[in-house]
Motif scaffolding. Sequence first.
Motif, short mmCIF file in Angstrom:
data_model
loop_
_atom_site.label_atom_id
_atom_site.label_comp_id
_atom_site.label_asym_id
_atom_site.label_seq_id
_atom_site.Cartn_x
_atom_site.Cartn_y
_atom_site.Cartn_z
N GLY A 1 0.83 -1.20 0.00
CA GLY A 1 0.00 0.00 0.00
C GLY A 1 0.86 1.25 0.00
N SER B 1 7.08 7.12 11.84
CA SER B 1 6.33 5.89 11.59
C SER B 1 5.45 5.49 12.76
N SER B 2 4.14 5.33 12.48
CA SER B 2 3.24 4.86 13.54
C SER B 2 3.51 3.39 13.85
N LEU B 3 3.95 2.63 12.86
CA LEU B 3 4.26 1.22 13.11
C LEU B 3 5.38 1.12 14.16
N MET C 1 3.89 1.59 17.48
CA MET C 1 3.18 0.36 17.91
C MET C 1 4.17 -0.69 18.41
N TYR D 1 -3.70 -6.65 8.86
CA TYR D 1 -2.46 -6.02 8.38
C TYR D 1 -1.26 -6.90 8.76
N ILE E 1 -7.91 -1.82 13.10
CA ILE E 1 -7.79 -0.73 12.12
C ILE E 1 -9.23 -0.28 11.89
N ASN F 1 -7.44 -2.34 6.83
CA ASN F 1 -6.50 -2.98 5.90
C ASN F 1 -6.66 -4.48 6.08
N ASP G 1 -5.31 1.40 15.52
CA ASP G 1 -4.46 1.92 14.45
C ASP G 1 -5.33 2.67 13.44
N ALA H 1 -4.95 4.47 10.96
CA ALA H 1 -4.07 4.89 9.87
C ALA H 1 -4.82 5.61 8.75
N TYR H 2 -6.10 5.26 8.56
CA TYR H 2 -6.84 5.80 7.40
C TYR H 2 -7.96 6.75 7.82
N SER I 1 -0.70 8.46 11.45
CA SER I 1 0.48 9.15 10.92
C SER I 1 0.10 9.87 9.64
N SER J 1 1.82 9.40 6.94
CA SER J 1 2.51 8.68 5.86
C SER J 1 1.76 8.76 4.54
N LYS J 2 0.42 8.70 4.62
CA LYS J 2 -0.37 8.74 3.39
C LYS J 2 -1.17 10.04 3.28
N PHE K 1 -6.89 -0.27 0.21
CA PHE K 1 -6.91 -1.66 -0.26
C PHE K 1 -8.26 -2.14 -0.74
C1 LIG Z 1 -3.06 -0.13 8.94
C2 LIG Z 1 -1.71 0.45 8.78
N1 LIG Z 1 -1.05 0.92 9.84
C3 LIG Z 1 0.19 1.45 9.74
C4 LIG Z 1 0.82 1.52 8.53
C5 LIG Z 1 2.19 2.09 8.47
O1 LIG Z 1 2.16 3.39 8.93
P1 LIG Z 1 3.48 4.25 9.19
O2 LIG Z 1 4.04 4.62 7.88
O3 LIG Z 1 2.98 5.41 9.98
O4 LIG Z 1 4.43 3.38 9.98
C6 LIG Z 1 0.17 1.05 7.38
C7 LIG Z 1 0.84 1.10 6.07
O5 LIG Z 1 0.44 0.52 5.10
C8 LIG Z 1 -1.12 0.50 7.51
O6 LIG Z 1 -1.78 0.02 6.46
#
Ligand SMILES: Cc1ncc(COP(=O)(O)O)c(C=O)c1O
Length: 422
Positions: free
Chosen positions: A37, A96-98, A101, A133, A178, A183, A212, A214-215, A248, A250-251, A344
């Motif tokens: 993604g 990075s949020s990952l 986590m 995910y 999520i 995802n 999370d 993220a979206y 985050s 990121s996107k 996705f």
């Molecule tokens: C659900 C989810 N969380 C976190 C991430 C990654 O986020 P980050 O770039 O903030 O680490 C993604 C990236 O695809 C994602 O799909």
Amino acid sequence: MKYSELTKEELSALLETQRREYEDVAAKGYKVDIARGKPCYEQALLAADMLQGPAADQFPKAALNYGNLEGLPEVRELFAKILGLDASEIFVGGNSSLNLMYDTVQRGLQFGFGGCEPWNKTKIKFLCPVPGYDRHFGICEHFGIEMINIPMTGHGPNMDLVEAYVASDASVKGIWCIPKYSNPTGETYSDEVVERLATMPVAAKDFRIFWDNAYCVHELTDSPDKLANIMAIAKKAGTEDRIFEFTSTSKITLAGAGVACMGMSAANLKEALSHITFQTIGYDKVNQYRHLVYLKDPEHIAEIMDKQRAIIAPKFAAIIDAFERNFGDDCDIAKWTNPKGGYFISLDVLEGCAKEVGRLCKAAGLTLTSAGATYPYGRDDADRNLRIAPTFTNADDLPAAIEILVASVKLACVAKLAEERA
Ligand SMILES: Cc1ncc(COP(=O)(O)O)c(C=O)c1O
């Protein structure tokens, strides 16, 4: 067409046709990737302005030095508005949020939460909504945390199962969620699911929800899904320490060079900071400030996301349209999601065929996320789910990706049915 109702003769004739179709596509020598993604280059260029400025003397002094371990106050405020939290509940991290986590799980293992013993003193388990995910599951696998599959329902995880596990087993310490445009299924948790997660009785005092988000602002239509505010519900129920929320940019801005944040109760933030203070003197506040100047406020973020959407929504539409044309009308070899946001499309093919679809795609030049990756330990027992990530591919390559994918799904599924009937 209902493929399962075809006679043995019809199936073997169809198999020949599908084989020829696949070989014709494979012979074209395409090379396309719809595995991860990732935003495409055109999306990244939207953030070009952010990379131009501000000038050095425009940065606040706080951004140019150590300090502000929780993040720049204005950036905490911006994330608070996006997530519906209070700025005092926001921790702004790095890119990075990952990463946040991972660090949070590690703190649970090493130090424990809220005065409870560290998670690594016993065997612990996490609930994993599936399909989900792969990188969430990767964190658990890396730390040796046992994972339990919880099926997604179309509006979040199966809550009867979740409640039964968390109420009866104190070794269940966490769940990955999520909650918006999940995802890979694209579903958003219903109000009822959010309420039940926030308020359900749990056997483990140190049970945590890894929320999370993220979206959270990643729309593909004019009618966004509405996600209930889990922290607000938890506060009313007195369960706010249960929630760790993440997101985050990121996107929104740049994948890999954005800003990530974590939302949590005052007690959780105090505890997290007591450990993070040994890890770093402060995250990259230059990038935080650059983001603040570029993003401005939630309204401007929505404008940026409209531009993102203009680039990626047609890619989603092209794939959905191809699925409808090829697998619509009661077809029993493929089912897919049509997400209103996120990154996705989730494709379920005839049971036992996902790996073969992946193999055929690869041989014809199309890289997909590995079949099974959307399940803990890479094990999709039904061998059914495939995750499609339309964004990264440039629009010119998309027809090739679709051609290969459709031909591969048809060939793998017809071959399976023909074999079963033989
Ligand atoms: C659900 C989810 N969380 C976190 C991430 C990654 O986020 P980050 O770039 O903030 O680490 C993604 C990236 O695809 C994602 O799909």
